[in-house]
Design a protein around this motif. Structure first.
Motif, short mmCIF file in Angstrom:
data_model
loop_
_atom_site.label_atom_id
_atom_site.label_comp_id
_atom_site.label_asym_id
_atom_site.label_seq_id
_atom_site.Cartn_x
_atom_site.Cartn_y
_atom_site.Cartn_z
N THR A 51 33.72 31.32 47.36
CA THR A 51 34.41 30.07 47.07
C THR A 51 35.52 30.08 46.27
OG1 THR A 51 32.16 29.07 47.16
CG2 THR A 51 34.24 27.66 46.08
N TRP A 52 35.74 30.91 45.13
CA TRP A 52 36.85 31.28 44.43
C TRP A 52 37.99 32.19 45.33
CZ3 TRP A 52 37.93 28.60 40.43
CH2 TRP A 52 36.80 27.93 39.75
N GLN A 53 37.36 32.98 45.81
CA GLN A 53 38.21 34.03 46.76
C GLN A 53 38.98 33.07 47.67
OE1 GLN A 53 39.45 36.85 46.38
NE2 GLN A 53 37.68 38.44 45.62
N ARG A 54 38.34 32.21 48.37
CA ARG A 54 39.14 31.14 49.33
C ARG A 54 39.80 30.28 48.64
NH1 ARG A 54 33.32 30.12 50.74
NH2 ARG A 54 32.91 31.57 52.47
N ALA A 55 39.75 30.02 47.39
CA ALA A 55 40.90 29.13 46.57
C ALA A 55 41.90 30.01 46.00
CB ALA A 55 40.13 28.45 45.29
N ARG A 56 41.79 31.58 46.24
CA ARG A 56 42.82 32.48 45.85
C ARG A 56 43.10 32.46 44.17
NH1 ARG A 56 46.99 33.28 49.85
NH2 ARG A 56 48.66 33.50 48.40
N VAL A 57 42.01 32.42 43.80
CA VAL A 57 41.77 32.64 42.33
C VAL A 57 41.03 33.88 41.86
CG1 VAL A 57 40.59 31.58 40.12
CG2 VAL A 57 41.63 30.02 42.01
N THR A 58 41.77 34.50 41.10
CA THR A 58 41.25 36.01 40.71
C THR A 58 39.99 35.81 39.72
OG1 THR A 58 43.28 36.93 40.65
CG2 THR A 58 41.73 37.92 39.21
N THR A 59 38.87 36.69 40.17
CA THR A 59 37.82 36.50 39.18
C THR A 59 37.45 37.75 38.53
OG1 THR A 59 36.53 37.45 41.25
CG2 THR A 59 36.41 35.17 41.13
N LEU A 60 37.14 37.35 37.03
CA LEU A 60 36.80 38.31 36.21
C LEU A 60 35.27 38.19 35.74
CD1 LEU A 60 40.03 37.14 35.57
CD2 LEU A 60 39.86 38.88 34.00
N CYS A 61 34.84 39.27 35.83
CA CYS A 61 33.22 39.10 35.63
C CYS A 61 32.76 40.09 34.73
CB CYS A 61 32.42 39.37 36.82
SG CYS A 61 32.91 37.95 38.12
N GLY A 62 32.14 39.46 33.59
CA GLY A 62 31.38 40.43 32.49
C GLY A 62 29.93 40.74 32.92
N TYR A 63 29.52 42.00 32.60
CA TYR A 63 28.41 42.65 32.69
C TYR A 63 27.94 43.33 31.65
CZ TYR A 63 24.87 44.65 36.04
OH TYR A 63 23.65 44.93 36.78
N ILE A 64 26.55 43.08 31.18
CA ILE A 64 26.11 43.62 30.09
C ILE A 64 25.32 44.80 30.36
CG2 ILE A 64 24.76 43.07 27.83
CD1 ILE A 64 25.63 40.26 28.23
N LEU A 65 25.34 45.93 29.70
CA LEU A 65 24.44 47.03 29.86
C LEU A 65 23.67 47.19 28.66
CD1 LEU A 65 27.05 49.57 31.05
CD2 LEU A 65 25.87 47.92 32.43
N GLY A 66 22.34 47.49 28.88
CA GLY A 66 21.50 47.70 27.60
C GLY A 66 20.22 46.73 27.71
N PHE A 67 19.83 45.97 28.57
CA PHE A 67 18.72 44.96 28.54
C PHE A 67 17.56 46.12 28.73
CE2 PHE A 67 21.91 41.72 30.35
CZ PHE A 67 21.64 40.92 29.45
N PRO A 68 16.48 45.37 27.93
CA PRO A 68 15.34 46.35 27.93
C PRO A 68 14.66 46.87 29.24
CG PRO A 68 14.81 44.44 26.65
CD PRO A 68 16.20 44.12 27.41
N GLY A 69 15.05 46.50 30.30
CA GLY A 69 14.58 46.94 31.52
C GLY A 69 15.71 48.14 32.22
N ASP A 70 16.77 48.21 31.48
CA ASP A 70 17.84 49.03 32.09
C ASP A 70 17.38 50.70 32.01
OD1 ASP A 70 19.43 47.11 33.01
OD2 ASP A 70 20.70 46.92 31.26
N THR A 71 17.98 51.32 32.82
CA THR A 71 18.00 52.86 32.60
C THR A 71 19.17 53.28 33.09
OG1 THR A 71 16.94 53.25 34.77
CG2 THR A 71 15.43 53.04 32.95
N VAL A 72 19.59 54.78 32.64
CA VAL A 72 20.82 54.98 33.27
C VAL A 72 20.61 54.98 34.94
CG1 VAL A 72 22.00 57.30 33.50
CG2 VAL A 72 21.08 56.63 31.25
N GLU A 73 19.52 55.53 35.56
CA GLU A 73 19.59 55.39 36.97
C GLU A 73 19.71 53.92 37.50
OE1 GLU A 73 17.46 57.11 34.95
OE2 GLU A 73 18.12 58.83 35.32
#
Length: 624
Positions: free
Chosen positions: A382-404
């Motif tokens: 929806t944002w792409q069709r409106a020609r708006v750049t999307t910047l997204c935040g992503y968090i690493l290190g939740f309890p279920g996360d592993t390197v793999e």
């Protein structure tokens, strides 16, 4: 949002600094100003100047140098809010008709703070002064203390306000050691927001009757009719694109456990109205400011969003000015009727979206219940069709996360989601968040150095990763996402929406270039890193100039020569993709298609990797 800062940071937010206890100095005190009489000697008592100095501190890098640039990228709304409040106090002559209020604002991310010059200026003014360290986040608190100390040694009042002070008072049963240290050194702490309080604080500072602590966390002010954020042009020019900044609202109704917004600015949203926004735009236009960062943690939950967008669009049409805005929104904003369309009409060109994670179990554990990952692709398209750049935040290190699992999740994002920029953060128990409060009560070991609470360092233990593994996958995540093949894929994707692939090249150089070549998160980034030899963190030696300057020149050449080689390679990639995707000789190239561009409604099946029902990680966690 991963943090209470833009701003990037990013983390950018409205906080206020206040004032401090009695100023120290030699000799008897003047009964009016509270300053030592030797400071006032020789001045014109019929007309004096009270100096207000607003400083937004930076923080230290791993080598102990202040992170600073010739031009910074992210403006400080805290600084702008305080300047606007002080400006109103000056106009109202709140200290009396015989006292001028002189205001100076500094953002240390783009300015070397002239400490000795400030001290001399205040002494010459004859009316005293107040040093306010504003919007201080946890990672900036050590630097704020180091900046405050020479001012206190000179007998000047100093105050510290911002998210760290406010968050600690809101969530902890007692003051932590660093806040007690500040108070022991005669620094006033201010928790809460400055609207409605700054005038009384200025009067107290002028009279020498300031208290050690001001706590307004239980009395957050309404925003309508309040003085507007403002920074003078000479300050704004020190940012890369002369951006303006304002908050149209404060507070957030959601319950994310890692976020400090809800505990510092409250769960009840407070708003400015469209009249306020229009006045700000017209006033700043006289100074050439056309680009803005609206720092609301979630502009889509501002009940005045439609009126504000419509008013901005009307001003754009009336004046023929192309305003440009960056806003922060949640992942469900596209479901609000007309939100995306009106945002584009108002001039929104970039949106920051807190994806946070794609593992449903992680989102559930963090209280991020509003994020529905099955809707991510639809939202981004929806944002792409409106020609708006999307910047997204992503968090690493939740309890279920592993390197793999982190590697696999990033590859899934690359394949399935048509976003433009992905910024990575380490899950950090920021003081003021529910996560920090929980760990503090449980006695869990936390990183004692607040300078590390910048979302780039590991500040606590993880059940499935060592500290080295966690930090290693954080750094590797940037390389995985910004790989050359994925940049090409991104360029081809946005070309299908009639957007110039140059946008992907620019964001890659800015975001990935900053973390790879300067070792600094892009929300703390800028153009051309500056290091001042004599401004190094206590505990680190001041380097000999014969060693420092040759090493710094070599460092600079090594950094930017590698950056230019990388930039040239990305530019060549852009040129090739641009040539292959734009019409030529009247012929339109065959449309590009991949998984991320497909209609999510038509494609979704029971085993869709973005469907919560088909998430292997979710099933695994549920089974446990």
């Amino acid at each position: 949002m991963p943090t209470s800062q833009p701003s990037v940071s990013h983390q950018p937010r409205s906080q206020s600094a206040a004032s401090s206890p009695e100023p120290r100095g030699n000799g008897p005190r003047n009964s009016t100003s509270g300053l030592p009489t030797d400071i006032l000697r020789g001045t014109d008592k019929a007309r004096r100047t009270f100096h207000v100095v607003l400083i937004k501190p930076s923080h230290y890098d791993d080598q102990g140098y202040v992170i600073q640039w010739r031009r910074a990228w992210v403006p400080s709304n805290s600084l702008a809010c305080l300047y606007g409040l002080m400006q109103e106090a000056r106009e109202r002559q709140v200290l009396g008709a015989d006292i001028d209020i002189d205001i100076h604002a500094y953002d240390e991310t783009n300015t070397v703070i002239p400490v000795h010059r400030i001290i001399q200026r205040i002494r010459r003014g004859g009316g005293g002064g107040l040093i306010c360290l504003v919007g201080v986040q946890s990672n900036q608190f050590p630097r704020a203390l180091d900046l405050a100390r020479p001012f206190r040694a000179a007998g000047l009042p100093v105050a510290i306000g911002g998210f760290h002070v406010s968050g600690c008072l809101a969530m902890l049963p007692e003051l932590p050691p660093e806040l007690r240290t500040a108070m022991d050194e005669g620094i006033t702490l201010f928790a809460g927001e400055g609207e409605g309080r700054v005038i009384d604080l200025l009067r107290a500072a002028h009279a020498g009757t300031l208290q050690p602590l001001y706590d307004f966390m239980d009395d957050l002010p309404d925003m309508q009719g309040q003085p507007l954020p403002f920074l003078p042009p000479e300050v704004v020019r020190r940012y890369s694109t002369m951006p303006g900044t304002f908050d149209a609202g404060r507070g957030c109704p959601f319950t994310c456990s890692f976020c400090t917004i809800i505990n510092v600015q409250g769960r009840r949203s407070r708003y400015r109205d469209a009249d306020d926004v229009e006045r700000l735009l017209r006033a700043n236009l006289a100074h050439g400011i056309r680009q803005y960062f609206i720092t609301d943690d979630n502009f889509a939950r501002n009940r005045n969003w439609q009126t504000i967008f419509e008013r901005i669009a009307a001003v754009r049409e009336e004046l023929g000015v192309r305003f440009s805005f960056t806003i922060q929104v949640d992942t469900m904003c596209h479901t609000l009727p007309g939100f995306v369309e009106r945002a584009r009409q108002a001039g929104v060109s970039r949106v920051f979206i807190g994806l946070e994670n794609i593992n449903p179990a992680n989102l559930q554990a963090a209280g991020k219940k509003q994020n529905k990952i099955a809707n991510y692709r639809e939202m981004l398209l929806t944002w792409q069709r409106a020609r708006v750049t999307t910047l997204c935040g992503y968090i690493l290190g939740f309890p279920g996360d592993t390197v793999e699992s982190i590697r696999a999740d990033i590859e899934l994002i690359k394949r399935e989601l048509p976003l433009d920029v992905l910024e990575f953060f380490c899950l950090t128990p920021l003081p003021g968040s529910a996560d920090h409060q929980t760990l503090h009560k449980a006695g869990v070991a936390l990183e004692p150095d607040l300078n590390a609470y910048d979302l780039e360092h590991v500040c606590t233990t993880h059940p499935l990763m060592t500290k080295a593994e966690w930090l290693g996958i954080y750094r590797e995540a940037w390389d995985i996402f910004y790989s050359r093949d994925h940049l090409e894929r991104q360029m081809r994707r946005i070309a299908t929406f009639g957007r110039n692939p140059l946008r992907i090249m620019q964001t890659a150089l800015q975001y990935y270039g900053c973390i790879r070549f300067e070792g600094v998160h892009p929300l703390q980034g800028g153009f051309f890193r500056r290091k001042v030899r004599t401004q190094r963190r206590p505990g680190f030696p001041t380097e000999n100039p014969l060693l420092f300057y040759p090493r710094r020149i070599g460092e600079f050449l090594w950094t930017y020569s590698r950056f230019l080689v990388y930039a040239f390679g990305v530019w060549r990639l852009y040129r090739r993709v641009r040539a292959e995707t734009r019409p030529k000789d009247g012929r339109v190239p065959a449309p590009y298609m991949d998984t991320a561009l497909r209609d999510p409604g038509a494609q979704r099946t029971e085993d869709d990797p973005l469907d919560t029902k088909g998430s292997a990680d979710s099933a695994l966690v549920a089974a446990k």
